[in-house]
Enzyme design. Sequence first.
Site, short mmCIF file in Angstrom:
data_model
loop_
_atom_site.label_atom_id
_atom_site.label_comp_id
_atom_site.label_asym_id
_atom_site.label_seq_id
_atom_site.Cartn_x
_atom_site.Cartn_y
_atom_site.Cartn_z
CG ASP A 14 3.16 7.53 4.57
OD1 ASP A 14 2.38 7.79 4.03
OD2 ASP A 14 3.75 8.54 5.14
CG ASP B 69 -11.88 12.52 -1.60
OD1 ASP B 69 -10.32 11.84 -1.28
OD2 ASP B 69 -12.68 13.70 -1.49
CD GLU C 197 -2.63 1.61 2.95
OE1 GLU C 197 -3.15 2.51 2.56
OE2 GLU C 197 -2.38 1.01 3.77
CG ASP D 207 -1.48 15.51 -1.88
OD1 ASP D 207 -2.57 16.25 -2.93
OD2 ASP D 207 -0.79 16.44 -1.17
#
Length: 219
Positions: A72, A157, A47, A121
Amino acid sequence: MGRNKLERFRQIEENTNVIQPGKEIFEKIKGNWKAVQFQNEAPLVVELACGRGEFTVGQARVEPEKNYVGVDIKGGRIWKGSSIAIAEGLKNVAFLRTQIELIEASFEVDEIDELWITFPDPRPKDRDERKRLTAPKFLEMYKKIMTPGGHVHFKTDNTGLYEYTFELLNSREDIVIFKNTRDFYMSEWKENHHGIMTRYEKMFMEKGETIKYIEFGFK
């Protein structure tokens, strides 16, 4: 730097499920995730921009037959997910602290079986297009490190990022789209993700946003 932050950085230095610069394993992990970190031959699922690792850890709980790696750059975020995984005794979870632009330095060609891009982002400004995690330069990286037949999952989204990504994927002859929806939780595939949501996903849905989803692969 606060005491809590320093303590978290100290802990991730000790956590064996965190791979980051400065650790000996960081220089050796490329091509060796299954053999060295997980010591099995289970499928490798990665991920990108995993944040606190809610999705990575959540998937590892319900699919112990797979190995999961959350990527990350923020150590404080990785500390959260890695600590939860250790507390729960999840051996099929690891975290890589690096910039996504540099992931080819940590994964060998054809090493990743499944890739997740969850709520990145959106980078809405035109000048930032190259920084979007579904921009052409990133797709080329994914294509190299994915196994033949591997699947990429993209959730957002943001309508603009979704439309940009769909148009780009649909225009490429080397990509096949398997699933596509503007409202994931009204689709036939909603149960496939086991009800696992990231903090951002919950926040967006509470604001009335629909979750867009594309699953694709490289021919």
